[in-house]
Scaffold this active site. Structure first.
Site, PDB file in Angstrom:
ATOM      1  N   CYS A   7      72.724  96.079  72.909  1.00 26.44           N
ATOM      2  CA  CYS A   7      71.830  97.237  72.858  1.00 26.44           C
ATOM      3  C   CYS A   7      72.471  98.375  72.055  1.00 26.44           C
ATOM      4  O   CYS A   7      72.676  98.240  70.858  1.00 26.44           O
ATOM      5  CB  CYS A   7      71.436  97.647  74.266  1.00 26.44           C
ATOM      6  SG  CYS A   7      69.922  98.644  74.321  1.00 26.44           S
TER       7      CYS A   7
ATOM      8  N   HIS B 158      69.805  92.480  77.151  1.00 27.89           N
ATOM      9  CA  HIS B 158      70.584  92.652  78.373  1.00 27.89           C
ATOM     10  C   HIS B 158      70.451  91.396  79.234  1.00 27.89           C
ATOM     11  O   HIS B 158      69.386  90.783  79.293  1.00 27.89           O
ATOM     12  CB  HIS B 158      70.064  93.847  79.181  1.00 27.89           C
ATOM     13  CG  HIS B 158      70.303  95.167  78.539  1.00 27.89           C
ATOM     14  ND1 HIS B 158      71.545  95.745  78.482  1.00 27.89           N
ATOM     15  CD2 HIS B 158      69.452  96.022  77.918  1.00 27.89           C
ATOM     16  CE1 HIS B 158      71.451  96.913  77.866  1.00 27.89           C
ATOM     17  NE2 HIS B 158      70.187  97.100  77.514  1.00 27.89           N
TER      18      HIS B 158
END
Length: 481
Positions: free
Chosen positions: A323, A420
């Site tokens: 991310c 994630h």
């Protein structure tokens, strides 16, 4: 029925106690739901509906053997700077606010919390409610709907948790109790002493005194447990940092988010996982992970000031970004609309990839499945903006018969993704670790999916709490309501 878990302080174990009770009640055949009206955390979870909630409440839902739903944590505060937080209401970003602005705004939220809780109560047999911080934060009691204010809304009895590992547990229990109003004290029906090490008999005189002082029984002394479950902060660190053969260093960014991404490594026996902000401590790491960040540009600048940026440029091992960490590995990050810093602000990245990240538009929130390095992966995306010019996509996301490409990889050393939870996949984690094992001439090993290990840890948690907590008493006080 309902029960509320409050604490004498932050990090005293409220979330773990709530999780344990959720699993115990579910094991006993009840339909159970966790609830935390307001959570402040940088670890979040995306529901099947594409809504964002606290990671701790998602774990508690799994302990209840149900799917996480955003009504279990209707308000989530995600700090973006030292003074501001992104306010997320029922899973969707509302706006960024400073503390004073939110304190004034929260007056309008109490009735909404009341309505949400009322609807939940109709659907479940037991609600396990978690407080935040401490009910004795007297500066925050006005318009409270998180601690005793929430207990009043739910008309719930309260269990108060104290952390003996920090020291001063009896003073913190007594001080908390005495700072409450008389009507609030009456709700506290039991004390739980958490994280105890040593001989319980040495506690008995103190327990007897505190019970006489406040008139509330101590219903459990929970031992310090090696439970590998994520908490609100998510950072679980192994103590044998230099003992194992594979060393993984996670950069401890000031605004680190979703650090629970890396907990699956705790179950790989030849791995040492640790968090650091010291450039020298990443030098001999086999894998350096740059985690997610709630403020990519500011954390990138922080890495440059700390010397971590240059140390990463020199690093010879694998570097993995997730991310915000993936965004930092590209050429540049531009805040097009002022979401994190100011409109038009930018910062040059590590230049491992050719990616250019534009922070703009609506927040991306979605659960995904696909493959990476030919192995099955699944997880969720939580990010602002898009990264373009990724030359060699790392993850293939499979959605409705189509393939969406994500991330980048280069030279079998650099990997970046928005996904994630990618390490939850035993197949994928095993593949990454075996790259290191082959290089070092180590025995190749297999890794299990994290959801399997999580269930084992929840079973262990339940057993420890059943052995050390008066569950029959808790059922009794829940039926008093």
């Amino acid at each position: 029925m309902r029960i509320m878990v409050q604490g004498t302080s932050s990090s005293c174990g409220k979330s773990l106690v709530t999780t344990a009770l959720c699993r115990i009640f579910a094991e006993d055949g009840y339909r159970v739901c966790p609830f935390k009206s307001q959570n402040m955390a940088l670890n979040s979870y995306v529901t099947d509906e594409g809504l964002e909630m606290g990671r701790a409440q998602a774990l508690q839902a799994l302990a209840c053997r149900i799917k996480p739903k955003v009504y279990m944590n209707p308000i989530l505060l995600k700090p973006t700077t030292d003074r501001k937080s992104q306010v997320i209401i029922m899973g969707k970003p509302y706006k960024n606010m400073d503390a004073v602005e939110y304190f004034n705004f929260k007056k309008s939220l109490k009735e909404k919390i009341r309505e949400i809780y009322s609807e939940i109560e109709k659907q479940y047999d037991i609600i396990v409610i978690e407080g935040a911080g401490s009910p004795a934060e007297i500066n925050l009691k006005e318009d409270d709907f998180v601690n005793m204010g929430m207990a009043e809304i739910a008309n719930s009895n309260v269990l108060l948790v104290g952390d003996i590992d920090r020291g001063g547990v009896f003073a913190s229990i007594y001080g908390t109790y005495m700072l409450l109003e008389e009507s609030e004290r009456k709700r506290i029906k039991g004390i739980i002493i958490n994280k105890f090490r040593g001989d319980k008999s040495l506690l008995m005189s103190g327990i007897e005194i505190i019970e006489n002082l406040i008139g509330v029984p101590v219903i459990g002394v929970i031992p310090y447990i090696d439970i590998r479950l994520e908490d609100e902060d998510g950072m679980v660190q192994l103590n044998n940092v230099y003992k194992n053969k594979i060393k993984i260093s996670v950069i401890r960014l000031p605004r680190i988010s979703n650090s629970s991404d890396f907990n699956p490594f705790l179950f790989d026996e030849d791995v040492s996982l640790f968090y650091t902000d010291d450039p020298e401590e990443i030098e001999d790491a086999d894998i350096v992970i740059i985690p997610g960040s709630k403020n990519t540009i500011e954390d990138l600048r922080w890495m440059k000031k700390k010397g971590l940026f240059n140390k990463l440029k020199e690093h010879k091992g694998i570097i993995f970004g997730i991310c915000g960490g993936y965004q930092m590995m590209g050429k540049i990050v531009i805040d097009e609309e002022g979401w994190e810093t100011k409109k038009g602000d930018f910062e040059e990245g590590l230049n491992f990839f050719d990616g250019i990240t534009h922070i703009k538009g609506e927040k991306v929130l979605r659960n995904v499945e696909g493959t990476a390095l030919g192995k099955r992966v699944s997880g969720y995306e939580i990010h602002m903006g898009e990264t373009e010019n990724n030359k060699n996509p790392f993850v293939e996301i499979h959605k409705e018969g189509q393939i969406i490409y994500d991330g980048d990889m280069k030279d079998e050393r650099f990997y970046g993704t928005y996904l994630h939870g990618i390490f939850d996949s035993g197949e994928f984690r095993q593949e990454i670790l075996n790259i290191i094992r082959r290089k070092k001439g180590l025995e190749l090993k297999t890794s299990q999916d994290f959801n399997i290990k999580r269930e084992e840890e929840l079973a262990k948690l339940s057993q420890v709490f059943r052995e050390n907590l008066d569950i029959d008493y808790i059922y009794k006080i829940m039926k008093e309501d």
